[in-house]
Design an enzyme around this catalytic site. Structure first.
Site, mmCIF file in Angstrom:
data_model
loop_
_atom_site.group_PDB
_atom_site.id
_atom_site.type_symbol
_atom_site.label_atom_id
_atom_site.label_comp_id
_atom_site.label_asym_id
_atom_site.label_seq_id
_atom_site.Cartn_x
_atom_site.Cartn_y
_atom_site.Cartn_z
ATOM 1 N N GLY B 291 0.840 -1.214 0.000
ATOM 2 C CA GLY B 291 0.000 0.000 0.000
ATOM 3 C C GLY B 291 0.865 1.249 0.000
ATOM 4 O O GLY B 291 1.948 1.272 -0.598
ATOM 5 N N SER B 292 0.407 2.254 0.735
ATOM 6 C CA SER B 292 1.033 3.591 0.618
ATOM 7 C C SER B 292 2.482 3.669 1.072
ATOM 8 O O SER B 292 3.188 4.601 0.687
ATOM 9 C CB SER B 292 0.203 4.601 1.399
ATOM 10 O OG SER B 292 -1.088 4.664 0.835
ATOM 11 N N THR B 293 2.936 2.727 1.915
ATOM 12 C CA THR B 293 4.349 2.779 2.318
ATOM 13 C C THR B 293 5.254 2.635 1.087
ATOM 14 O O THR B 293 6.380 3.117 1.075
ATOM 15 C CB THR B 293 4.678 1.644 3.314
ATOM 16 O OG1 THR B 293 4.109 0.432 2.842
ATOM 17 C CG2 THR B 293 4.148 1.940 4.701
ATOM 18 N N PHE B 294 4.709 2.004 0.042
ATOM 19 C CA PHE B 294 5.496 1.777 -1.171
ATOM 20 C C PHE B 294 5.675 3.060 -1.982
ATOM 21 O O PHE B 294 6.551 3.138 -2.844
ATOM 22 C CB PHE B 294 4.811 0.702 -2.025
ATOM 23 C CG PHE B 294 5.708 0.084 -3.042
ATOM 24 C CD1 PHE B 294 6.719 -0.780 -2.673
ATOM 25 C CD2 PHE B 294 5.555 0.372 -4.391
ATOM 26 C CE1 PHE B 294 7.548 -1.347 -3.614
ATOM 27 C CE2 PHE B 294 6.389 -0.189 -5.341
ATOM 28 C CZ PHE B 294 7.392 -1.059 -4.950
ATOM 29 N N LYS B 295 4.851 4.079 -1.673
ATOM 30 C CA LYS B 295 4.975 5.351 -2.395
ATOM 31 C C LYS B 295 6.353 5.967 -2.208
ATOM 32 O O LYS B 295 6.822 6.739 -3.048
ATOM 33 C CB LYS B 295 3.887 6.328 -1.907
ATOM 34 C CG LYS B 295 2.480 5.954 -2.383
ATOM 35 C CD LYS B 295 1.425 6.821 -1.725
ATOM 36 C CE LYS B 295 0.022 6.318 -2.098
ATOM 37 N NZ LYS B 295 -1.022 6.883 -1.225
#
Lengths: 114, 583
Positions: B291-295
């Site tokens: 999810g957003s941690t991968f951004k």
């Protein structure tokens, strides 16, 4: 005369006995020595063998004692490790001794003196 | 003269006696000689072998397994000697009596023992690793065919602490999981047999050969940091009524793992009592869509390649964007956002636009370069490589999905390692758990040196990204990760889980995570928290970020890392402000 003769005869016999004894001494002493040496050697051999076996028992016994002490030390080390478990220490500090975690504003950092 | 006459008469008689005596002695010696010849010459080989068998005994030895210590030498796994009882059924004279006598000592039903004693095998275990008292009682029975051999028993004095990292050993004292398995050859020791010379009564006189104990291992794990991580993870999982979770604490500069926690956990002393799911090391085995941690990864790549600048602005499309046939939404509608705000507010729309600027090829190249899709090389068994498809098999949605951390499966340790690369100035390091190999005599045989795998970012990009990630904590979704007195850089993540039944993303099943480092300027700790299926307010920022905060706070205090002076001023001003408001 007969007394004199018998006296010289006795002396002659005595001399013969002495000579024989002397001869015997000369013959017997070395064999006796050798015999004794062999006997001593044999005894020494047996003695050292017995000693080696005896020491073997003692060494094995001491090794077992040492191993038991080492094992005991390990058991105690394990016990210390178990008692020092952070979870246990925290529970005792919090529940039994009433310790609390200081809030950030309760911590004062004292700068090191130059 | 009389005497001479007497002697003359006695001579023939004496000679005859001497002759008889000679004959007796000679025949005696003759017999002895014959027997000697038979024993020493004819039966020499057979008797030699027989004597050898009687005097020499091959005895099994317990090769003590090495101790596992934490980074400060505190015991995490220790082996003690424990006897095991076995039987040679053929040699047991009265199996019924033996079974009755052994039963109360070994706490086994007589029928079970009897069954073993009537076995046709030459060797059967009766009970392994019994207490010293039981062993002494068995010895006192002096039963023929029943023996004891020393074995080693593994103890984990801190019970469940670092259970997933340590693993456990099986009945044969061999590692089955975790570090116990990975370093089994080092920990195991050997050989396990010795030759004992004994007397006629079977007492040992001399023993040839000693069992070499295994090497001791000193880990990078800090017992106390591990405890903090486990405690806070458990609290978070229970509070959120989640299925489980993972927490990793790492030194981002070296890759040293300071804590590796998974929940639910187990006690390796009684590992059979726990379900297999509790024994699974979620940090290295489980894969999930980050999810957003991968951004962070996509932002790093875009910055490094100059595809975006800090001045670039992205329109939030009021919270929804069409990617192929799929509409991807933001949790709140946004208008114009700076690049920093895209990260801070975790805008999906903004992130997709950043991903589009980066393109397929560069995205894939950076994702691979950060280590996704291949194991990190951590010294634990069964590490999953994760899953990333090659660009040629990507759909129209894939690039957009990847930009927000979907269509990729990562392990928590992969994400932590990649984030460490951002924290430490741009170098991907190999995470590791084993710090030193120590010989039984205390000599250090090997020291693991940190391994720099490759440079993934320039130092400048790393610094820029660190500053942007500070914003996530100061004004974005990660506010609950903020620590007074310390600057924190991090990223929240809330990923929908793929519903296996429907094949669609589930609305209710989420993974909440936070990954960050502290102090941001000179990172000492990188912490990842992942909570699996939290209930209620299940955002990364609300579930995982506070856990990050608690782990960081406890660890920073423990490591005596003082707050930075700038932040002290910040705290002081805040305090002053609070006082003035009270006035």
């Amino acid at each position: 005369m007969s007394q004199i003769a018998s006296g010289s005869e006795v002396l002659g016999r005595l001399e013969a006995v002495l000579v024989r004894k002397q001869q015997h001494r000369w013959i017997d002493l070395p064999s006796l020595g050798v015999g004794l040496l062999v006997l001593l050697g044999g005894l020494f051999y047996v003695w050292q063998h017995v000693q080696a076996v005896q020491l073997g028992y003692e060494i094995e016994q001491l090794k077992q004692e040492r191993a038991a002490f080492v094992e005991r030390e390990r058991e105690l080390t394990l016990e210390i490790a178990r008692l020092k478990s952070p979870k246990r220490v925290e529970e005792i500090a919090r529940d039994r001794l009433g310790f609390i975690t200081p809030a950030p504003d309760q911590i004062v950092i004292v700068p090191q003196r130059p | 003269m009389r005497r001479n006459t007497h002697a003359a008469r006695a001579a023939p008689c004496s000679r005859a006696r001497v002759l008889v005596l000679f004959c007796v002695v000679a025949s005696f010696f003759g017999l002895v000689t014959l027997k000697l010849f038979s024993l020493q010459v004819k039966q020499h080989q057979r008797l030699l072998e027989r004597a050898d068998r009687q005097h020499r005994r091959i005895i099994p030895l317990a090769a003590r397994r090495g101790t596992i210590l934490d980074r400060h030498g505190r015991e995490l796994a220790v082996s003690l000697e424990a006897a095991s009882a076995f039987a040679q059924p053929v040699a047991v004279k009265d199996p019924g009596k033996a079974a009755r006598e052994l039963s109360p000592i070994l706490h086994l039903p007589p029928s079970e023992i009897l069954k073993k004693l009537k076995d046709k095998k030459s060797f059967v275990w009766l009970k392994r690793r019994i207490d010293p008292d039981q062993a002494r009682a068995v010895e006192r029975l002096r039963l023929k065919g029943i023996h004891l051999i020393p074995e080693s028993k593994r103890y984990y004095p801190k019970q469940g602490l670092a259970a997933h990292a340590l693993g456990f050993v099986g009945m044969d004292d061999r590692g089955l999981e975790g570090l116990e398995y990975h370093y089994d050859a080092l920990l195991g020791g050997g050989p396990r047999w010795a030759v004992s010379y004994q007397d006629a009564l079977g007492r040992p006189i001399f023993k040839e050969g000693e069992a070499n104990p295994g090497y001791n291992l000193k880990l990078t794990i800090d017992e106390f940091i591990q405890y903090i991580a486990e405690r806070e993870l458990e609290r978070a999982v229970e509070k959120a009524k989640a299925l489980g979770g993972t927490a990793i604490v790492m030194d981002p500069m070296t890759g040293e793992i300071l804590a590796l926690a998974s929940f639910p956990t187990f006690d390796p002393n009684r590992y059979q009592a726990s379900p297999a799911a509790a024994r699974r090391n979620r940090a290295t085995v489980d894969v999930y869509e980050p999810g957003s941690t991968f951004k962070v990864i996509m932002a790093a790549a875009a910055l490094e390649e100059g595809r975006v600048t800090l001045q670039d602005r992205f329109y939030g499309e009021q919270g929804a964007i069409q990617v192929g046939r799929v509409t991807i939404r933001d949790h709140e509608p946004y208008g114009w956002l700076t690049f920093g705000q895209v990260l801070a507010y975790s805008s999906n729309v903004g992130a997709i636009k950043v991903g589009t600027k980066l393109g397929k090829s560069l995205s894939y190249s950076y994702i691979s370069s950060f280590g996704f899709g291949s194991p990190t090389g951590i010294d634990l068994p069964g590490e999953s490589p994760g899953l990333i498809r090659r660009p040629k098999s990507w759909s129209q949605v894939s690039l957009g999905a990847l930009s927000i951390g979907q269509e990729i499966a990562v392990t928590p340790i992969q994400l932590a390692t990649a984030m460490a690369g951002v924290a430490n100035g741009g170098v991907l390091v190999r995470p590791f758990l084993m710090k030193e190999v120590i010989a039984p005599d205390g000599k250090v045989l090997k020291v693991t040196k940190p391994l720099r795998i490759r440079r993934v970012l320039s130092e400048a990009t790393s610094r820029t990204l660190t500053d942007l990630l500070k914003m996530v904590v100061t004004e974005g979704t990660g506010k609950l990760a903020a620590l007074e007195g310390y600057e924190v850089s991090g990223k929240t993540g809330t990923a929908q889980k793929l519903d296996q039944a429907t094949g669609h993303y589930s609305r209710g099943k989420l993974i909440a995570s936070f990954v960050g480092f502290v102090p941001a300027g000179a990172p000492k700790l990188l912490i990842l928290v992942m909570i699996d299926e939290p209930k209620g307010e299940a955002w990364g920022g609300t579930v995982a970020a506070p856990t990050f905060r608690e782990i960081a706070l406890g660890t920073l205090k423990y490591l005596k890392i003082p707050p930075s002076p700038g932040d002290k001023v910040h705290v002081a001003l805040k305090a002053e402000h609070a006082v003035s408001r009270l006035d």
